[in-house]
Structure formats: structure tokens, C-alpha cells
Design a protein around this motif. Structure first.
Motif, PDB file in Angstrom:
ATOM      1  N   GLY A  23      10.703  21.872 -24.633  1.00  0.00           N
ATOM      2  CA  GLY A  23       9.539  21.322 -25.326  1.00  0.00           C
ATOM      3  C   GLY A  23       8.908  20.214 -24.503  1.00  0.00           C
ATOM      4  O   GLY A  23       9.559  19.635 -23.624  1.00  0.00           O
ATOM      5  N   THR A  24       7.637  19.940 -24.772  1.00  0.00           N
ATOM      6  CA  THR A  24       6.914  18.892 -24.038  1.00  0.00           C
ATOM      7  C   THR A  24       6.152  18.006 -25.011  1.00  0.00           C
ATOM      8  O   THR A  24       5.945  18.377 -26.172  1.00  0.00           O
ATOM      9  N   GLY A  25       5.708  16.847 -24.525  1.00  0.00           N
ATOM     10  CA  GLY A  25       4.911  15.947 -25.363  1.00  0.00           C
ATOM     11  C   GLY A  25       4.169  14.953 -24.492  1.00  0.00           C
ATOM     12  O   GLY A  25       4.460  14.819 -23.296  1.00  0.00           O
ATOM     13  N   LEU A  26       3.201  14.278 -25.078  1.00  0.00           N
ATOM     14  CA  LEU A  26       2.496  13.240 -24.320  1.00  0.00           C
ATOM     15  C   LEU A  26       1.982  12.154 -25.243  1.00  0.00           C
ATOM     16  O   LEU A  26       1.882  12.337 -26.462  1.00  0.00           O
ATOM     17  N   ASP A 178      -3.172   4.582 -17.520  1.00  0.00           N
ATOM     18  CA  ASP A 178      -1.878   4.509 -18.205  1.00  0.00           C
ATOM     19  C   ASP A 178      -1.633   5.791 -19.017  1.00  0.00           C
ATOM     20  O   ASP A 178      -2.591   6.419 -19.498  1.00  0.00           O
ATOM     21  N   GLY A 179      -0.370   6.124 -19.213  1.00  0.00           N
ATOM     22  CA  GLY A 179      -0.064   7.305 -20.035  1.00  0.00           C
ATOM     23  C   GLY A 179       1.391   7.690 -19.898  1.00  0.00           C
ATOM     24  O   GLY A 179       2.145   7.101 -19.121  1.00  0.00           O
ATOM     25  N   CYS A 180       1.762   8.706 -20.671  1.00  0.00           N
ATOM     26  CA  CYS A 180       3.159   9.159 -20.672  1.00  0.00           C
ATOM     27  C   CYS A 180       3.255  10.651 -20.997  1.00  0.00           C
ATOM     28  O   CYS A 180       2.597  11.132 -21.912  1.00  0.00           O
ATOM     29  N   GLY A 181       4.081  11.348 -20.244  1.00  0.00           N
ATOM     30  CA  GLY A 181       4.388  12.747 -20.540  1.00  0.00           C
ATOM     31  C   GLY A 181       5.885  12.952 -20.498  1.00  0.00           C
ATOM     32  O   GLY A 181       6.589  12.279 -19.725  1.00  0.00           O
ATOM     33  N   PHE A 315       0.874  19.232 -17.808  1.00  0.00           N
ATOM     34  CA  PHE A 315       1.710  20.361 -18.238  1.00  0.00           C
ATOM     35  C   PHE A 315       1.630  20.528 -19.757  1.00  0.00           C
ATOM     36  O   PHE A 315       1.347  21.618 -20.276  1.00  0.00           O
ATOM     37  N   HIS A 316       1.844  19.433 -20.473  1.00  0.00           N
ATOM     38  CA  HIS A 316       1.815  19.514 -21.939  1.00  0.00           C
ATOM     39  C   HIS A 316       0.446  19.985 -22.434  1.00  0.00           C
ATOM     40  O   HIS A 316       0.362  20.810 -23.353  1.00  0.00           O
TER      41      HIS A 316
END
Ligand code: UT7
Length: 348
Positions: A23-26, A178-181, A315-316
């Protein structure tokens, strides 16, 4: 049972188990900063930034709380857990890639463990490999799973670059955001399921360390009151050198991962997700690899370069909007300060 073959800075390992992305998320911060916003405070323009980088806007974390690297990671991880149909206590290990951690100590992975409510005492470590950090983490997770040491690993790329960028330096600040995966990686024990991380490559060339660096903030040069008040504490970059290295390295490490995966050629790849450093770098890399530009996943226009977060976020997004489908072959490739580089070929 095990096959090893070692090259320079790379390895190939056939393990006991296969690893797949479960699974993926962001998470992206709420605040949007456009090129026009930047042009109000520095000598630049939307036209210059768009033409030279492909970037139109970026997200910037709140400094009031709720959007620091582990906050973003918590939000992204809950999405990935839901997509994977797992609960937080199913995670055996957290691998957190960042060079903008919440604190020097403790690491982000342990802070995140608490924020996710994990009570199983799972392993929790940070990886510092700049923009290649997520792939260093993914490839490490793959190895842990292949050996049978771990079952479910949460891999994170989360950055708050806005804290480390000199907002008066037009040569660097226009590039970053800025960000997060995140990706949850787990053991695939279903013989009928072809999803698998097929090949991983890791590399570095420390001789290029002067192309992207921060002099202050470590043990050698702690931040004194004078430095804190000056621009010297911020990230420094030789953009032209990074550009040249990026295109060459991304192409080389991608080809070596494709070869290690046993593919006949890059044509077999369904989607290429490179580190999003500059739109021109991505075009030049696709050209060098002779890969169809339509197969290259790009989100730099809206989010800029978020370092370790660019690949897992892109990707997410591509999984969520249906471009990437189960069974397809994916190629991830990154390069970054250090100079680090990494590539992964997987069947999603
Ligand atoms: O995550 C990985 C790390 N970083 C990278 O991969 C960065 C790779 N490098 C790049 O993306 C590009 O080198 C930059 C976007 C940073 C710079 O683009 P460039 O085409 O290499 O521009 P340049 O630095 O050679 O500058 C060209 C001109 C200069 O003016 P003169 O000397 O020709 O009069 C700069 O002063 O553009 C000027 N310039 C700008 N003008 C308007 C530099 N930055 C800006 C700006 N707005 N923001």
C-alpha cells in the motif's frame, strides 16, 4: 539457496522470500506557494522558473505544528495502512528517509512509531541519503523481507526543505518544496501473485559532495548565534554540476537495475518514476534511456523537488488515479546530495 554477486557499491541477492508493495500514501502541506508568490520577494519570474525547471508551485509546511516531517508521515502512513488493509501494529520496522528531521535526536522513525500508536516495539531507524533516501529505504526493506528477518516494513520519504532553504537565494529556493510519501512493503507468500521487487541498485560517489551541502548544523560546525542569524546555515548547491551528474547517474543506474532484473530492455518497463529534480533533467534522462516520455511519471509542476518524498508521492498519485496497475513493471531511480544514487525495478 542464496545467490550473491557483488559489484562496486551494488548487490544482488536472491532471498528466501519475495517482497511486494502492499500500500502507499502521501501527505502534502496545505499552503501553496506559486512562482508569482516567489517573484514578489526575489528577482525571478514565473516564466524563468517554468522554462528552466518545469515547476509552477510547491507546498510549504506550517511552522505552527501539524505538518512537520513525522506529522506528514503519520497522515501518509494511515492512508497506506488502509490501502494495505493492515493495522499499525502489523508493522515490524519503520525506515524513515529524511535529511530534514524533526530533531537531531530522537530519530523520526521512533517519533512516528508513537504517533501511529504502535505498541509492538518494532524497529525504527532513519536513513540519510538525501534525495535517494526513499529508494535506499525501499531497497533495505526488500533485503530485510527477503531474508525473512521482517514481514511488514513502512518506508517513508518525508521532507521539510523549506526550513533548510535560503529564501533569498533565487538559484536554489525556486526548486524545493515540502511533502511526504510512504510505501508499505511486505512478504508475498502467494505463488499466484506476481507482485515482487525484482532488482535493487544502490550507489554513491562521495567525490561530488561539494555540489550540494550544508556546512553548519553538524558536529564540525554547530550553529552558533552568529550563524543562526546569517544565510550560511542554509543549503548550498552547484546547480549546473548537479544537473550534469543527475542525467548521467539516473540513466546509468536505471539501466543497471533493468539488467539486474533480467529484463530484455527498458521497453519492458510500463512506468518510469524518477526523482523529480527538474523537468529538463527528466526529459534528458528519458531521452538518454530511449524511454517513451509518456511512460515517465512527473509531478514536479505542482510540488517541486521534495527530495526523498518525490518518488513515493508520484507513485502514490499514479496508483490512486489508475495509471499504475497491479502486474505492471515499474522503474524507480534517484540521485541526490552526497552524491547518492539508487534504482529499483519491481512488478507492482
Ligand atoms: O535534488 C537534486 C538537487 N538539485 C538539482 O538537481 C538541481 C539541478 N540544477 C538545476 O535544476 C538548474 O541548474 C537550476 C534550475 C538550479 C538553474 O538553472 P540553469 O539553467 O543551470 O541556470 P544558471 O544557474 O546557469 O543561471 C542562468 C542565468 C544566470 O544569469 P546570467 O549569469 O546568465 O546573467 C542566473 O543568475 O539565470 C539566472 N538565474 C535566474 N534568473 C531568474 C538563476 N536563477 C534564477 C531565477 N530566476 N530563479
Amino acid at each position: 539457496m542464496f545467490n550473491y554477486s557483488f559489484g562496486v557499491g551494488v548487490y544482488y541477492f536472491m532471498g528466501l522470500y519475495r517482497a511486494k508493495i502492499l500500500g502507499t500514501g502521501l501527505y502534502y502541506p496545505q499552503k501553496v506557494v506559486t512562482n508569482d508568490d516567489l517573484a514578489r520577494s526575489i528577482d525571478t519570474s514565473d516564466q524563468w522558473i517554468t522554462e528552466r525547471t518545469g515547476i509552477k508551485k510547491r507546498r510549504i509546511s506550517s511552522t505552527d505544528g501539524g505538518e512537520f516531517p513525522t506529522d506528514m508521515a503519520m497522515n501518509a502512513a494511515f492512508i497506506a495502512l488502509k490501502n494495505a488493509n493492515l493495522s499499525a501494529n502489523d508493522i515490524n520496522c519503520i525506515i524513515f528517509a529524511t535529511f530534514t528531521p524533526d530533531y537531531r535526536l530522537p530519530n523520526c522513525a521512533t517519533i512516528l512509531q508513537t504517533k501511529l500508536g504502535i505498541t509492538n516495539g518494532c524497529a525504527a531507524m532513519d536513513i540519510a541519503a538525501a534525495c535517494s533516501g526513499f529508494l535506499y529505504g525501499l531497497n533495505t526493506a526488500n533485503a530485510f523481507i527477503q531474508t525473512g528477518m521482517m514481514k511488514n516494513i513502512l518506508v517513508i520519504g518525508s521532507e521539510m526543505l523549506s526550513r533548510e532553504v535560503d529564501w533569498s537565494d533565487r538559484g536554489t529556493c525556486i526548486l524545493f518544496g515540502d511533502g511526504c510519501g510512504v510505501a508499505l512493503v511486505g512478504r508475498n507468500e502467494d505463488a499466484n501473485d506476481s507482485s515482487e521487487i525484482l532488482a535493487t541498485k544502490l550507489g554513491a560517489d562521495g567525490s561530488g559532495r561539494d555540489f550540494l551541502y550544508q556546512t553548519y548544523g553538524g558536529s564540525v560546525n554547530p550553529i552558533t548565534p552568529e550563524i543562526a542569524a546569517s544565510r550560511e546555515r542554509y543549503l548550498t548547491m552547484n546547480g549546473k554540476e548537479m544537473f550534469k551528474v543527475a542525467v548521467r547517474t539516473l540513466a546509468e543506474i536505471s539501466l543497471s537495475a533493468v539488467e539486474a532484473a533480467g529484463l530484455k530492455g527498458i521497453d519492458e518497463i510500463d512506468w518510469f518514476i524518477p526523482h523529480q529534480a527538474n523537468h529538463r533533467i527528466l526529459e534528458a534522462t528519458a531521452d538518454r534511456l530511449s524511454i517513451d516520455p509518456k511512460k515517465v511519471i512527473i509531478n514536479i509542476e505542482d510540488y517541486a523537488n521534495t527530495s526523498a518524498a518525490t518518488i513515493p508521492t508520484a507513485f502514490h498519485q499514479a496508483v490512486s488515479d489508475g495509471r499504475i496497475k497491479r502486474g505492471q513493471l515499474l522503474l524507480f531511480s534517484a540521485f541526490g546530495g552526497g552524491l547518492t544514487s539508487a534504482s529499483t525495478v519491481l512488478r507492482y
